[in-house]
Motif scaffolding. Sequence first.
Motif, PDB file in Angstrom:
ATOM      1  N   SER A  85       0.838  -1.201   0.000  1.00 19.17           N
ATOM      2  CA  SER A  85       0.000   0.000   0.000  1.00 19.17           C
ATOM      3  C   SER A  85       0.875   1.254   0.000  1.00 19.17           C
ATOM      4  N   PHE A  86       0.542   2.190  -0.861  1.00 18.04           N
ATOM      5  CA  PHE A  86       1.222   3.475  -0.919  1.00 18.04           C
ATOM      6  C   PHE A  86       0.164   4.578  -0.876  1.00 18.04           C
ATOM      7  N   SER A  87       0.610   5.790  -0.800  1.00 16.44           N
ATOM      8  CA  SER A  87      -0.328   6.904  -0.681  1.00 16.44           C
ATOM      9  C   SER A  87      -1.169   7.106  -1.940  1.00 16.44           C
ATOM     10  N   ASN A  88      -0.695   6.590  -3.081  1.00 15.57           N
ATOM     11  CA  ASN A  88      -1.433   6.797  -4.323  1.00 15.57           C
ATOM     12  C   ASN A  88      -1.987   5.517  -4.942  1.00 15.57           C
ATOM     13  N   ALA A  89      -1.613   4.354  -4.390  1.00 17.20           N
ATOM     14  CA  ALA A  89      -2.095   3.106  -5.001  1.00 17.20           C
ATOM     15  C   ALA A  89      -1.832   1.905  -4.106  1.00 17.20           C
ATOM     16  N   LEU A  90      -2.648   0.871  -4.332  1.00 17.45           N
ATOM     17  CA  LEU A  90      -2.394  -0.446  -3.758  1.00 17.45           C
ATOM     18  C   LEU A  90      -1.837  -1.302  -4.882  1.00 17.45           C
ATOM     19  N   GLU A  91      -0.591  -1.715  -4.753  1.00 17.52           N
ATOM     20  CA  GLU A  91       0.059  -2.523  -5.785  1.00 17.52           C
ATOM     21  C   GLU A  91       0.005  -3.992  -5.384  1.00 17.52           C
ATOM     22  N   ASP A  93     -18.191  -3.123  -0.260  1.00 19.87           N
ATOM     23  CA  ASP A  93     -18.558  -2.189  -1.324  1.00 19.87           C
ATOM     24  C   ASP A  93     -17.502  -1.114  -1.560  1.00 19.87           C
ATOM     25  N   SER A  94     -16.577  -0.974  -0.643  1.00 22.73           N
ATOM     26  CA  SER A  94     -15.510   0.032  -0.828  1.00 22.73           C
ATOM     27  C   SER A  94     -14.613  -0.337  -2.004  1.00 22.73           C
ATOM     28  N   TYR A  95     -14.510  -1.633  -2.297  1.00 26.73           N
ATOM     29  CA  TYR A  95     -13.733  -2.041  -3.467  1.00 26.73           C
ATOM     30  C   TYR A  95     -14.642  -2.021  -4.684  1.00 26.73           C
ATOM     31  N   GLN A  96     -14.332  -1.152  -5.609  1.00 26.30           N
ATOM     32  CA  GLN A  96     -15.130  -1.006  -6.828  1.00 26.30           C
ATOM     33  C   GLN A  96     -14.339  -1.586  -7.997  1.00 26.30           C
ATOM     34  N   GLU A  97     -14.693  -2.824  -8.335  1.00 25.44           N
ATOM     35  CA  GLU A  97     -13.920  -3.590  -9.299  1.00 25.44           C
ATOM     36  C   GLU A  97     -13.905  -2.942 -10.676  1.00 25.44           C
ATOM     37  N   ASN A  98     -15.039  -2.380 -11.084  1.00 22.50           N
ATOM     38  CA  ASN A  98     -15.113  -1.810 -12.434  1.00 22.50           C
ATOM     39  C   ASN A  98     -14.178  -0.626 -12.625  1.00 22.50           C
ATOM     40  N   GLN A  99     -13.904   0.111 -11.537  1.00 24.93           N
ATOM     41  CA  GLN A  99     -12.982   1.249 -11.632  1.00 24.93           C
ATOM     42  C   GLN A  99     -11.595   0.908 -11.089  1.00 24.93           C
ATOM     43  N   SER A 100     -11.472  -0.286 -10.512  1.00 25.48           N
ATOM     44  CA  SER A 100     -10.212  -0.744  -9.898  1.00 25.48           C
ATOM     45  C   SER A 100      -9.715   0.255  -8.859  1.00 25.48           C
ATOM     46  N   ILE A 101     -10.605   0.582  -7.907  1.00 20.60           N
ATOM     47  CA  ILE A 101     -10.259   1.507  -6.821  1.00 20.60           C
ATOM     48  C   ILE A 101     -10.837   0.992  -5.499  1.00 20.60           C
ATOM     49  N   ILE A 102     -10.297   1.496  -4.435  1.00 18.43           N
ATOM     50  CA  ILE A 102     -10.877   1.312  -3.102  1.00 18.43           C
ATOM     51  C   ILE A 102     -11.342   2.683  -2.652  1.00 18.43           C
ATOM     52  N   GLN A 103     -12.662   2.810  -2.476  1.00 15.61           N
ATOM     53  CA  GLN A 103     -13.237   4.097  -2.093  1.00 15.61           C
ATOM     54  C   GLN A 103     -12.959   4.364  -0.612  1.00 15.61           C
ATOM     55  N   LEU A 104     -12.375   5.532  -0.323  1.00 23.23           N
ATOM     56  CA  LEU A 104     -12.117   5.929   1.058  1.00 23.23           C
ATOM     57  C   LEU A 104     -13.381   6.528   1.669  1.00 23.23           C
ATOM     58  N   ASP A 105     -13.402   6.621   2.977  1.00 22.32           N
ATOM     59  CA  ASP A 105     -14.600   7.073   3.683  1.00 22.32           C
ATOM     60  C   ASP A 105     -14.585   8.564   4.007  1.00 22.32           C
ATOM     61  N   LEU A 106     -13.752   9.302   3.331  1.00 20.44           N
ATOM     62  CA  LEU A 106     -13.673  10.744   3.564  1.00 20.44           C
ATOM     63  C   LEU A 106     -13.702  11.454   2.220  1.00 20.44           C
ATOM     64  N   ASN A 108     -14.631  12.293  -1.535  1.00 23.63           N
ATOM     65  CA  ASN A 108     -14.817  11.409  -2.682  1.00 23.63           C
ATOM     66  C   ASN A 108     -13.486  10.824  -3.130  1.00 23.63           C
ATOM     67  N   GLU A 109     -12.584  10.655  -2.142  1.00 25.79           N
ATOM     68  CA  GLU A 109     -11.238  10.198  -2.466  1.00 25.79           C
ATOM     69  C   GLU A 109     -11.195   8.675  -2.553  1.00 25.79           C
ATOM     70  N   SER A 110     -10.245   8.178  -3.320  1.00 29.41           N
ATOM     71  CA  SER A 110     -10.105   6.736  -3.507  1.00 29.41           C
ATOM     72  C   SER A 110      -8.642   6.365  -3.675  1.00 29.41           C
ATOM     73  N   LEU A 111      -8.384   5.080  -3.610  1.00 30.62           N
ATOM     74  CA  LEU A 111      -7.025   4.550  -3.779  1.00 30.62           C
ATOM     75  C   LEU A 111      -7.036   3.594  -4.959  1.00 30.62           C
ATOM     76  N   SER A 112      -6.185   3.847  -5.917  1.00 34.79           N
ATOM     77  CA  SER A 112      -6.118   3.003  -7.108  1.00 34.79           C
ATOM     78  C   SER A 112      -5.590   1.612  -6.767  1.00 34.79           C
ATOM     79  N   VAL A 113      -6.147   0.592  -7.414  1.00 37.16           N
ATOM     80  CA  VAL A 113      -5.669  -0.783  -7.253  1.00 37.16           C
ATOM     81  C   VAL A 113      -5.000  -1.211  -8.551  1.00 37.16           C
ATOM     82  N   GLU A 114      -3.710  -1.534  -8.469  1.00 35.36           N
ATOM     83  CA  GLU A 114      -2.930  -1.862  -9.662  1.00 35.36           C
ATOM     84  C   GLU A 114      -2.384  -3.275  -9.559  1.00 35.36           C
ATOM     85  N   PHE A 115      -2.619  -4.065 -10.594  1.00 30.70           N
ATOM     86  CA  PHE A 115      -2.138  -5.450 -10.633  1.00 30.70           C
ATOM     87  C   PHE A 115      -0.878  -5.533 -11.480  1.00 30.70           C
ATOM     88  N   SER A 116       0.090  -6.333 -10.995  1.00 29.64           N
ATOM     89  CA  SER A 116       1.363  -6.472 -11.698  1.00 29.64           C
ATOM     90  C   SER A 116       1.677  -7.958 -11.873  1.00 29.64           C
TER      91      SER A 116
END
Length: 466
Positions: free
Chosen positions: A35-41, A63-76, A78-86
């Motif tokens: 986990s980083f400040s801009n993405a979950l790798e 529901d915080s994980y939104q697969e179609n957008q590949s993000i984890i929605q934060l609770d503050l 409208n911010e979110s964390l990108s989920v990146e697969f490698s």
Amino acid sequence: MKNLRLLTWLDVRRTICRKTNYGTKLPEGVARMDSFSNALEIGLDSDKNIDSVKSTLKEWFGDSYQENQSIIQLDLGNESLSVEFSPGEQLRIKDKYIRPFWDEITYIDANSAIKLPEPYRENPNLLAFYSFNDGVEKTVNLVAYLLALLDKAKQLDNQIKVLVIDAALNTPGLTYWNINETDKSSISYINFLELVHYSPVDEEQTLLFIAQELQNSSKQEGKSTVYFLPAYINDEQLLDIEILPEHIITYPNKGWELGDYIHKLGQAVGADYVLIDLGSGLNKISSPILLDTRFQRFLVTTINEPSVAGTALCLSQMKKVAPKTSNNDKYYDPSVILSMLTPEIIASPAYKEVLQRFQSAYIQSEQQNNSTMLEIAETYLAPELLYIDNWEDASSKLASTSILENAANWANKQVDFNKIILENLDPVVIEKLQVRATRQGRNLLEELKVIVEEALQEETISLESK
């Protein structure tokens, strides 16, 4: 456990640490989850595992994980964390090494097998004194154990060497006591940390240099010698600490180096015992020692709720690195010292509840009959100890207290003083002892301790049967 709200990327990291046992139990096909400040790798061995990992994320984050957008929605907001697969990363072959930090140990379940460090088979014996709260007589207890060791050596006409270290960088009480001493140390614990981390010479030369500096300010107590390593030399050093214990053990696949360096320093000065004041609070200054089972660790507390709760929390984490067998003289279970007690407190229901909380916090799943290997000592309130100005003041005021009595009881059990008995045994007996010790993989002193303990246990059983 109540799920934390996802306010920042750090809460995402905490969730992953909890779900994966701090990265030791990753989902199938996953090489890493960072986990980083801009993405979950998420590193994968191949594309075929992406769908199953997405299902896992949905299970963990709902529901915080939104697969179609590949993000984890934060609770503050409208911010979110990108989920990146490698894909295409190599799976870890070796097990992840857990270091003695609270923020790693807390995510490990009690049944996880944590690799303990190699035990010490030679002197010095290591003792550490800790408290969750200040003002509970932790430092006074350390001094009592020092005095008890020196007094026992004097009684036996023996000589010992003791190294005292003020490692309480946040509350360096022993160092303040030492300010007005004539022969003050010219080297500090801060110097020690910096030298083992950044020394311009090799390790042996470094430790020899520190040992020589300590010898220059050593004190004689009868036949015995006391060395003192203060937390700092001057205010500037205390206010500008660059290297902390956490820096010593940040290298990959390591974790117990701080204890090793302290043990080696004790050997460099020829110490029989090293007594360390760890300070208070939950931090990375104390945890590398507090979680090291090669140290005899004493947690000092009153029965006030903040102190009790903090001590119980520490014990609940310490049990995760506890020795797995009770018959083991290479590793130690912690001990609790309850301080500032009165007869009224001991007689109260609240006191019995505190004892139960400590025992419950440290109990291990494989123990039978709900027994624990946690020793709890009691010491009484002594108003004269509320104000202590220096070493001599502490020594004088401790003289008739239960704190010193408790320390003396501990000193009487120490195997080192059995050297005198060993030295006076018949050579034929020693030869037989050596054969038995070799067969059991122990040295002579360890074997002598086992024999004495077995004899005392048999005597106790015999007396109970009468």
